[in-house]
Design a protein around this motif. Structure first.
Motif, PDB file in Angstrom:
ATOM      1  N   MET A  42      20.162  16.333  70.583  1.00 61.48           N
ATOM      2  CA  MET A  42      20.764  15.086  70.171  1.00 61.48           C
ATOM      3  C   MET A  42      19.680  14.021  70.119  1.00 61.48           C
ATOM      4  O   MET A  42      18.756  14.038  70.912  1.00 61.48           O
ATOM      5  CB  MET A  42      21.856  14.667  71.154  1.00 61.48           C
ATOM      6  N   ASN A  43      19.805  13.155  69.171  1.00 62.01           N
ATOM      7  CA  ASN A  43      18.882  12.030  69.040  1.00 62.01           C
ATOM      8  C   ASN A  43      19.625  10.784  69.489  1.00 62.01           C
ATOM      9  O   ASN A  43      20.458  10.270  68.761  1.00 62.01           O
ATOM     10  CB  ASN A  43      18.411  11.881  67.587  1.00 62.01           C
ATOM     11  N   GLY A  44      19.330  10.335  70.699  1.00 67.42           N
ATOM     12  CA  GLY A  44      19.995   9.148  71.223  1.00 67.42           C
ATOM     13  C   GLY A  44      21.495   9.334  71.319  1.00 67.42           C
ATOM     14  O   GLY A  44      22.249   8.405  71.086  1.00 67.42           O
ATOM     15  N   GLY A  45      21.947  10.545  71.618  1.00 67.15           N
ATOM     16  CA  GLY A  45      23.373  10.806  71.733  1.00 67.15           C
ATOM     17  C   GLY A  45      24.045  11.121  70.412  1.00 67.15           C
ATOM     18  O   GLY A  45      25.233  11.356  70.365  1.00 67.15           O
ATOM     19  N   LYS A  46      23.277  11.122  69.327  1.00 69.06           N
ATOM     20  CA  LYS A  46      23.845  11.371  68.004  1.00 69.06           C
ATOM     21  C   LYS A  46      23.425  12.752  67.510  1.00 69.06           C
ATOM     22  O   LYS A  46      22.246  13.105  67.559  1.00 69.06           O
ATOM     23  CB  LYS A  46      23.349  10.297  67.027  1.00 69.06           C
ATOM     24  N   ILE A  47      24.380  13.508  67.038  1.00 67.37           N
ATOM     25  CA  ILE A  47      24.109  14.825  66.466  1.00 67.37           C
ATOM     26  C   ILE A  47      23.570  14.615  65.052  1.00 67.37           C
ATOM     27  O   ILE A  47      24.121  13.835  64.277  1.00 67.37           O
ATOM     28  CB  ILE A  47      25.391  15.681  66.424  1.00 67.37           C
ATOM     29  N   THR A  48      22.499  15.324  64.725  1.00 65.67           N
ATOM     30  CA  THR A  48      21.873  15.168  63.410  1.00 65.67           C
ATOM     31  C   THR A  48      22.159  16.391  62.546  1.00 65.67           C
ATOM     32  O   THR A  48      21.844  17.519  62.929  1.00 65.67           O
ATOM     33  CB  THR A  48      20.350  14.989  63.570  1.00 65.67           C
ATOM     34  N   LYS A  49      22.725  16.148  61.400  1.00 69.03           N
ATOM     35  CA  LYS A  49      23.037  17.216  60.448  1.00 69.03           C
ATOM     36  C   LYS A  49      21.744  17.728  59.812  1.00 69.03           C
ATOM     37  O   LYS A  49      20.849  16.942  59.473  1.00 69.03           O
ATOM     38  CB  LYS A  49      23.968  16.667  59.359  1.00 69.03           C
ATOM     39  N   ALA A  50      21.665  19.048  59.672  1.00 67.26           N
ATOM     40  CA  ALA A  50      20.511  19.639  58.982  1.00 67.26           C
ATOM     41  C   ALA A  50      20.485  19.107  57.548  1.00 67.26           C
ATOM     42  O   ALA A  50      21.531  18.955  56.916  1.00 67.26           O
ATOM     43  CB  ALA A  50      20.620  21.159  58.983  1.00 67.26           C
ATOM     44  N   GLU A  51      19.286  18.833  57.047  1.00 68.74           N
ATOM     45  CA  GLU A  51      19.172  18.190  55.734  1.00 68.74           C
ATOM     46  C   GLU A  51      18.994  19.173  54.585  1.00 68.74           C
ATOM     47  O   GLU A  51      19.163  18.806  53.439  1.00 68.74           O
ATOM     48  CB  GLU A  51      18.004  17.208  55.751  1.00 68.74           C
ATOM     49  N   ASN A  52      18.678  20.408  54.879  1.00 64.45           N
ATOM     50  CA  ASN A  52      18.301  21.339  53.825  1.00 64.45           C
ATOM     51  C   ASN A  52      19.417  22.303  53.407  1.00 64.45           C
ATOM     52  O   ASN A  52      19.150  23.373  52.894  1.00 64.45           O
ATOM     53  CB  ASN A  52      17.101  22.168  54.303  1.00 64.45           C
ATOM     54  N   ILE A  53      20.671  21.917  53.585  1.00 63.05           N
ATOM     55  CA  ILE A  53      21.782  22.829  53.312  1.00 63.05           C
ATOM     56  C   ILE A  53      22.277  22.651  51.874  1.00 63.05           C
ATOM     57  O   ILE A  53      22.744  21.571  51.512  1.00 63.05           O
ATOM     58  CB  ILE A  53      22.971  22.553  54.256  1.00 63.05           C
ATOM     59  N   PRO A  54      22.223  23.703  51.070  1.00 64.43           N
ATOM     60  CA  PRO A  54      22.824  23.621  49.738  1.00 64.43           C
ATOM     61  C   PRO A  54      24.333  23.369  49.868  1.00 64.43           C
ATOM     62  O   PRO A  54      24.976  23.893  50.802  1.00 64.43           O
ATOM     63  CB  PRO A  54      22.556  25.002  49.128  1.00 64.43           C
ATOM     64  N   ALA A  55      24.905  22.616  48.980  1.00 63.79           N
ATOM     65  CA  ALA A  55      26.311  22.223  49.070  1.00 63.79           C
ATOM     66  C   ALA A  55      27.251  23.424  49.152  1.00 63.79           C
ATOM     67  O   ALA A  55      28.205  23.416  49.948  1.00 63.79           O
ATOM     68  CB  ALA A  55      26.686  21.345  47.886  1.00 63.79           C
ATOM     69  N   ASP A  56      26.983  24.466  48.373  1.00 63.93           N
ATOM     70  CA  ASP A  56      27.864  25.636  48.402  1.00 63.93           C
ATOM     71  C   ASP A  56      27.774  26.370  49.741  1.00 63.93           C
ATOM     72  O   ASP A  56      28.778  26.868  50.255  1.00 63.93           O
ATOM     73  CB  ASP A  56      27.592  26.584  47.239  1.00 63.93           C
ATOM     74  N   ALA A 123      18.543  30.370  55.090  1.00 64.27           N
ATOM     75  CA  ALA A 123      19.342  31.221  54.213  1.00 64.27           C
ATOM     76  C   ALA A 123      20.092  32.325  54.959  1.00 64.27           C
ATOM     77  O   ALA A 123      21.090  32.836  54.448  1.00 64.27           O
ATOM     78  CB  ALA A 123      18.454  31.829  53.134  1.00 64.27           C
ATOM     79  N   ASN A 124      19.638  32.683  56.160  1.00 62.70           N
ATOM     80  CA  ASN A 124      20.262  33.788  56.890  1.00 62.70           C
ATOM     81  C   ASN A 124      20.937  33.404  58.200  1.00 62.70           C
ATOM     82  O   ASN A 124      21.606  34.225  58.810  1.00 62.70           O
ATOM     83  CB  ASN A 124      19.222  34.873  57.180  1.00 62.70           C
ATOM     84  N   GLU A 125      20.733  32.160  58.664  1.00 65.32           N
ATOM     85  CA  GLU A 125      21.321  31.746  59.934  1.00 65.32           C
ATOM     86  C   GLU A 125      21.673  30.267  59.881  1.00 65.32           C
ATOM     87  O   GLU A 125      20.939  29.464  59.311  1.00 65.32           O
ATOM     88  CB  GLU A 125      20.349  31.998  61.092  1.00 65.32           C
ATOM     89  N   ALA A 126      22.806  29.932  60.495  1.00 74.31           N
ATOM     90  CA  ALA A 126      23.232  28.540  60.581  1.00 74.31           C
ATOM     91  C   ALA A 126      23.838  28.296  61.952  1.00 74.31           C
ATOM     92  O   ALA A 126      24.415  29.203  62.555  1.00 74.31           O
ATOM     93  CB  ALA A 126      24.262  28.231  59.495  1.00 74.31           C
TER      94      ALA A 126
END
Length: 179
Positions: A42-56, A123-126
């Motif tokens: 967590m960054n300062g108590g905030k969860i950060t979404k991964a930025e490299n995720i294709p929409a599908d 591509a193989n793990e999330a």
């Protein structure tokens, strides 16, 4: 005594698909921690979404996570088992099926997930971070238990579908047991 055994059952319930520690060596567990493969970052108590995720892929991963929770809550063992990897890293598939079947027979249990966020992706793990609340009533004794914590659900791609391979849970100690 009942509360003690109930808490033991509850602890085991939280381990359901949460990583049987006997299946993963201490070295493997440490590697996961060291590599940051799973964690509660967590960054300062905030969860950060991964930025490299294709929409599908984001849509597919979140659908897999939602089905994992819904299948568990439905108490349909075959449906639940379909959300799990056939070759998991954190638990034994057949033992999971047997244990979860027993949990469903002996308890009325529901998991509630909030703030589900994909925090790591390739591509193989999330990894999906979420705040989990478990509501459980042991049907034989009518003892209730509620617990809340943070969970990282690790998915792998298996035959083109996202499946749960391990789960890491950290109890926030906001739990209660009563009759």
């Amino acid at each position: 005594m009942l509360k003690k055994s109930f808490l033991a059952v509850f602890t085991l319930l939280m381990l359901t698909a949460c990583g049987n520690k006997d299946e993963m060596s201490a070295e493997d567990q440490q590697k996961i921690i060291d590599d940051g493969t799973a964690g509660f970052e967590m960054n300062g108590g905030k969860i950060t979404k991964a930025e490299n995720i294709p929409a599908d892929e984001e849509k597919a991963i979140m659908a897999a996570f939602n089905e994992y929770i819904a299948a568990f809550n439905s108490k349909e063992i075959e449906r639940y088992m379909q959300t799990l990897s056939k070759n998991p890293k954190g638990f034994n598939y057949e033992e999971e099926k047997e244990f979860t079947t027993d949990v469903f027979k002996q308890n009325d249990v529901k998991r509630e997930a909030k703030n589900a966020t994909i925090v790591k992706y390739n591509a193989n793990e999330a990894q999906v971070y979420s705040n989990i609340t478990v509501h459980l009533v042991q049907t034989k004794t009518n003892i209730t238990h509620e617990s809340a914590g943070q969970q990282v659900t690790v998915f792998v791609k298996e035959d083109g579908l996202w499946k749960v391979t391990s789960v890491f849970y950290m109890d926030d100690t906001q739990s209660s047991t009563s009759k």
